[in-house]
Design an enzyme around this catalytic site. Structure first.
Site, PDB file in Angstrom:
ATOM      1  N   SER A   1       7.083  -0.774  -3.396  1.00  0.00           N
ATOM      2  CA  SER A   1       6.048  -1.558  -2.692  1.00  0.00           C
ATOM      3  C   SER A   1       5.042  -2.206  -3.643  1.00  0.00           C
ATOM      4  O   SER A   1       4.285  -3.076  -3.227  1.00  0.00           O
ATOM      5  CB  SER A   1       5.346  -0.730  -1.628  1.00  0.00           C
ATOM      6  OG  SER A   1       4.420   0.157  -2.187  1.00  0.00           O
ATOM      7  N   SER A   2       5.046  -1.798  -4.904  1.00  0.00           N
ATOM      8  CA  SER A   2       4.164  -2.496  -5.848  1.00  0.00           C
ATOM      9  C   SER A   2       4.644  -3.933  -6.072  1.00  0.00           C
ATOM     10  O   SER A   2       3.911  -4.761  -6.607  1.00  0.00           O
ATOM     11  CB  SER A   2       4.089  -1.731  -7.170  1.00  0.00           C
ATOM     12  OG  SER A   2       5.380  -1.503  -7.662  1.00  0.00           O
TER      13      SER A   2
ATOM     14  N   THR B   1       9.790   4.920  -1.949  1.00  0.00           N
ATOM     15  CA  THR B   1      10.310   6.224  -2.365  1.00  0.00           C
ATOM     16  C   THR B   1      11.239   6.839  -1.335  1.00  0.00           C
ATOM     17  O   THR B   1      12.210   7.513  -1.690  1.00  0.00           O
ATOM     18  CB  THR B   1       9.115   7.179  -2.629  1.00  0.00           C
ATOM     19  OG1 THR B   1       8.411   6.676  -3.762  1.00  0.00           O
ATOM     20  CG2 THR B   1       9.557   8.590  -2.914  1.00  0.00           C
TER      21      THR B   1
ATOM     22  N   THR C   1       4.718   3.721  -0.187  1.00  0.00           N
ATOM     23  CA  THR C   1       3.351   4.078   0.219  1.00  0.00           C
ATOM     24  C   THR C   1       2.278   3.331  -0.567  1.00  0.00           C
ATOM     25  O   THR C   1       1.165   3.164  -0.085  1.00  0.00           O
ATOM     26  CB  THR C   1       3.109   5.593   0.042  1.00  0.00           C
ATOM     27  OG1 THR C   1       3.315   5.941  -1.331  1.00  0.00           O
ATOM     28  CG2 THR C   1       4.005   6.404   0.935  1.00  0.00           C
ATOM     29  N   ASP C   2       2.627   2.872  -1.788  1.00  0.00           N
ATOM     30  CA  ASP C   2       1.575   2.346  -2.668  1.00  0.00           C
ATOM     31  C   ASP C   2       0.789   1.182  -2.058  1.00  0.00           C
ATOM     32  O   ASP C   2      -0.425   1.123  -2.167  1.00  0.00           O
ATOM     33  CB  ASP C   2       2.170   1.920  -4.024  1.00  0.00           C
ATOM     34  CG  ASP C   2       2.596   3.128  -4.843  1.00  0.00           C
ATOM     35  OD1 ASP C   2       2.193   4.260  -4.499  1.00  0.00           O
ATOM     36  OD2 ASP C   2       3.337   2.948  -5.835  1.00  0.00           O
TER      37      ASP C   2
ATOM     38  N   THR D   1     -18.089  -2.107   1.308  1.00  0.00           N
ATOM     39  CA  THR D   1     -18.648  -1.003   0.515  1.00  0.00           C
ATOM     40  C   THR D   1     -17.589  -0.280  -0.315  1.00  0.00           C
ATOM     41  O   THR D   1     -16.432  -0.171   0.098  1.00  0.00           O
ATOM     42  CB  THR D   1     -19.402   0.006   1.402  1.00  0.00           C
ATOM     43  OG1 THR D   1     -19.847   1.098   0.581  1.00  0.00           O
ATOM     44  CG2 THR D   1     -18.548   0.558   2.530  1.00  0.00           C
TER      45      THR D   1
HETATM   46  N1  ASP Z   1       6.191   3.438  -5.764  1.00  0.00           N
HETATM   47  C1  ASP Z   1       6.574   3.802  -4.436  1.00  0.00           C
HETATM   48  C2  ASP Z   1       6.355   2.590  -3.559  1.00  0.00           C
HETATM   49  O1  ASP Z   1       5.259   2.334  -3.142  1.00  0.00           O
HETATM   50  C3  ASP Z   1       5.781   4.957  -3.962  1.00  0.00           C
HETATM   51  C4  ASP Z   1       6.102   5.441  -2.579  1.00  0.00           C
HETATM   52  O2  ASP Z   1       6.875   4.913  -1.828  1.00  0.00           O
HETATM   53  O3  ASP Z   1       5.515   6.472  -2.199  1.00  0.00           O
HETATM   54  O4  ASP Z   1       7.282   1.882  -3.282  1.00  0.00           O
END
Ligand code: ASP
Length: 356
Positions: free
Chosen positions: A67-68, A22, A98-99, A285
């Site tokens: 990142s997905s 993002t 972030t993902d 866990t």
């Molecule tokens: N979909 C984005 C990614 O992980 C979300 C992000 O960067 O916050 O690439």
């Protein structure tokens, strides 16, 4: 606590590796959806970078990735970018979505053996071109931390995630929030730094490399590893089906509380049979905080007898990527089990290390 300020900073050279996420996305005017854009565009939105006291160069993934879409081959590309440029830079900043950032951070911590320079991963919840973006401060702080040296030695020589108010150990991280800026936590480990008006590094918690050996990058990650979340009502068919996946080598089994799971004989028998076939099953866990302790209840004991090993307070992200790394190195299941019980690079709170 060590306070970083512009005055006590030695000049450093930093390599920024832009992988996507993002932070660098822009809105498609037609569809309104976010699409990755290149690094030059990103920099245009951060004029403050000109005032950063350090030299930086950048390389970028083409095309930049959400990142997905990031997986073991991309981790290998990131590890290679660090390894190929290791001697020419004091620190590395990886811009990443972030993902799956917690997986990448965990993976790189295992792939970059003997790391003695900072690899600081960051990104943002809002694109850098957006009003109120969190991307600018994350990027600038990540550079400051990657550059931080004391008498020529890196202050944070490990793979970390730098996000909002915290600098966190990469292989302890979890993404915990999809909506708010404070997106990451390390529930079982203290933050390495608090980022506020000042950047305060808690040196007590920073990894101290036990070696001065040269960096050894590892690029092979075996993807035949899964996470298996145990749910109330799980059936023998489901469990058997999952553990019969062709080529499966490792399972991070997410259990209840301190590592509990159903103690029905069929449950233990299926695990025992899979373990006897060489599948490494690590008990982690489902709780955010705390550790697996398999010697407290009968069910834990039965699982130990079945060959299941404790993942202590490791995150699923860490257990998965650690197994990918160990199997990728070609270790046999027994050796993988042995290493899974040791802390290789601060990923769990246990004092066994590979060396002792
Ligand atoms: N979909 C984005 C990614 O992980 C979300 C992000 O960067 O916050 O690439």
């Amino acid at each position: 606590m060590l306070t970083l300020s512009a005055n006590n900073q030695e000049k450093s050279s930093i390599l920024i590796i832009y992988t996507g996420g993002t932070i660098g996305m822009v809105e498609d005017p037609k569809t309104g959806s976010l699409e990755p854009f290149d690094f030059e565009h990103l920099v245009d939105h951060v004029p403050e970078l000109k005032d950063v006291n350090h030299l930086y160069t950048s390389i970028q993934f083409t095309p930049p990735l959400d990142s997905s879409q990031v997986g073991p081959q991309d981790w290998a590309k990131m590890a290679k970018a660090v390894a190929d440029n290791y001697d020419n830079y004091d620190g590395f900043v990886i811009l990443h979505g972030t993902d799956t950032m917690a997986y990448t951070a965990s993976a790189l911590s295992f792939m970059l053996e003997n790391l003695s320079k900072p690899v600081i991963i960051t990104g943002s919840q809002l694109p850098i071109g957006r009003f109120r973006t969190d991307g600018k401060e994350n990027l600038i702080t990540a550079i400051e931390i990657a550059a931080a040296k004391k008498e020529g030695i890196a202050i944070v020589p490990e793979v970390c995630i730098c996000f909002q108010e915290y600098l966190l150990r990469g292989n302890r991280c979890k993404k915990v929030n999809a909506d708010y800026f404070e997106a990451f936590e390390t529930f079982n480990y203290a933050p390495l730094a608090h980022i506020g008006v000042e950047i305060q590094i808690d040196e007590e918690f920073v990894y101290k490399p036990a070696t001065t050996k040269p960096l050894i990058p590892h690029y092979n990650m075996d993807p035949n590893v899964i996470a298996l979340r145990i749910l109330p009502g799980i059936t023998p068919e489901t469990l058997k089906g999952i553990l019969s996946i062709p080529n499966l080598k490792g399972v991070a089994m997410e259990t209840f509380g301190v590592g509990n799971a159903p103690s029905f004989p069929w449950f233990i028998d299926i695990l025992k049979e899979a373990s006897a076939r060489g599948i490494v099953i690590v008990n982690v866990t489902q709780c955010m905080i705390g550790s697996v302790a398999m010697d407290i209840y009968d069910t834990g004991d039965a699982m130990l007898q079945a060959g299941i090993i404790s993942g202590y307070d490791m995150t699923t992200e860490s257990a998965i990527t650690k197994m990918m790394y160990l199997f990728g190195e070609g270790f046999a299941p027994d050796k993988v089990k042995e290493y899974m019980k040791c802390s290789l690079i601060g990923e769990m709170t246990i004092h066994n290390t590979k060396e002792n």
